[in-house]
Design an enzyme around this catalytic site. Structure first.
Site, PDB file in Angstrom:
ATOM      1  N   ASP A 193      32.899  33.403  47.546  1.00 19.22           N
ATOM      2  CA  ASP A 193      34.051  34.152  47.058  1.00 19.22           C
ATOM      3  C   ASP A 193      35.203  33.166  46.936  1.00 19.22           C
ATOM      4  O   ASP A 193      35.722  32.689  47.941  1.00 19.22           O
ATOM      5  CB  ASP A 193      34.401  35.267  48.035  1.00 19.22           C
ATOM      6  CG  ASP A 193      35.598  36.106  47.597  1.00 19.22           C
ATOM      7  OD1 ASP A 193      36.277  35.728  46.624  1.00 19.22           O
ATOM      8  OD2 ASP A 193      35.856  37.140  48.237  1.00 19.22           O
TER       9      ASP A 193
ATOM     10  N   TYR B   4      46.540  36.950  31.462  1.00 18.75           N
ATOM     11  CA  TYR B   4      45.246  36.258  31.468  1.00 18.75           C
ATOM     12  C   TYR B   4      45.398  34.857  30.874  1.00 18.75           C
ATOM     13  O   TYR B   4      44.904  33.867  31.428  1.00 18.75           O
ATOM     14  CB  TYR B   4      44.227  37.063  30.667  1.00 18.75           C
ATOM     15  CG  TYR B   4      42.901  36.363  30.457  1.00 18.75           C
ATOM     16  CD1 TYR B   4      41.961  36.295  31.476  1.00 18.75           C
ATOM     17  CD2 TYR B   4      42.597  35.772  29.227  1.00 18.75           C
ATOM     18  CE1 TYR B   4      40.743  35.653  31.276  1.00 18.75           C
ATOM     19  CE2 TYR B   4      41.388  35.135  29.016  1.00 18.75           C
ATOM     20  CZ  TYR B   4      40.466  35.077  30.046  1.00 18.75           C
ATOM     21  OH  TYR B   4      39.265  34.428  29.848  1.00 18.75           O
TER      22      TYR B   4
END
Length: 283
Positions: free
Chosen positions: A65, A157
């Site tokens: 992660d 983004y």
């Protein structure tokens, strides 16, 4: 040390990351497919990777992660313990956000940057001591044409990808004396699940003040789910070609897809300006 080169790919449960990890494993690498929660959410992806391994493909799933320091450190330690080296890292883990620029909270923006920017930095800091000691390696980053030009309704983004690209460019300059190359992949539209998992701005009350434009954004979110593009395996092939090049001859940025070709002139102009700026300061 393993006789084969070793690659670690983040965000490898699906899409570009999964295709890249498998392509690397089938082309001379021992590949580690990093993914979040392989015992839970991504159990099916883990089992698919295990099936490939059982069939003789040198690939293994590893819990990773990128938003968690301990997870990144443990994943890199696992790879080094099993193989003794890391030759290639593809920073591919990502998420996506569409919406009105004002209408994303700071918390939502933080989540985006936590993956694309801070996550990539965690991974780089974990693997680079091993690469620098061996004076060899490739840091690769999955960016986007949005890392160079603004895509519609995707300012945050694009900002995250642009930040990641600047960080990658800094690494290229810093790591030259260690024999480590840096490459950035700039795809346009690729057929992955990212469009089905795309976030919408989270401040709905503020978005409502934009009237009809809010509705346009929501319609756009649904429309992008129907978009089609090249298979991610094609982009994996581009990465393999870059890795086959001799050290020092790999281009920093490589575009992929007809739409991403629009970025070419931007990259050329930025490169020229960068060289001029460095010459001005004698850097």
């Amino acid at each position: 040390m393993t006789a084969k080169r070793v690659a670690l790919v983040t965000g490898a449960s699906t899409g570009i990351g999964r295709s890249a990890a498998e392509a690397l494993a089938r082309n001379g690498y021992v590949a580690f497919a990093g993914m979040r929660d392989p015992e839970g959410k991504n159990r099916a992806a883990r089992d698919e990777v295990a099936g490939l391994s059982a069939a003789g493909v040198p690939i293994e799933a590893v819990a990773l992660d990128v938003t968690d320091d301990a997870s990144v450190a443990a994943a890199v330690a696992t790879v080094v313990e099993k193989t003794g080296q890391i030759d290639v890292v593809l920073n591919n883990a990502g998420n996506s956000l569409i919406g009105l620029t004002e209408c994303s909270s700071v918390d939502q923006l933080r989540r985006l940057f936590e993956t694309h920017v801070f996550g990539a930095q965690r991974v780089c800091r974990a693997v680079l001591p091993h690469m620098r000691r061996r004076k060899t390696g490739v840091l690769a980053f999955t960016s986007s044409m949005g890392g160079r030009i603004l895509m519609p309704r995707s300012a945050h983004y694009c900002a995250a990808k642009a930040a990641m690209e600047m960080m990658a460019e800094g690494y290229k300059i810093d790591l030259g004396s260690f024999g480590i190359d840096v490459v950035i992949l700039e795809p346009g539209l690729v057929q992955t699940k990212i469009f089905h998992n795309m976030w919408l701005h989270d401040d709905e009350a503020r978005a409502a003040e934009y009237g009809e434009l809010d509705g346009v954004i929501r319609a756009t979110l649904e429309a992008v789910k129907t978009l089609t593009g090249p298979d991610p395996a094609e982009l994996a092939g581009v990465l393999l070609k870059l890795l086959e090049m001799p050290h020092g001859q790999r281009p920093l940025r490589t575009t992929f897809g007809m739409d991403a070709a629009l970025v070419g002139p931007v990259n050329a102009a930025a490169d020229e300006a960068g060289r001029a700026l460095f010459a001005m300061y004698g850097a």
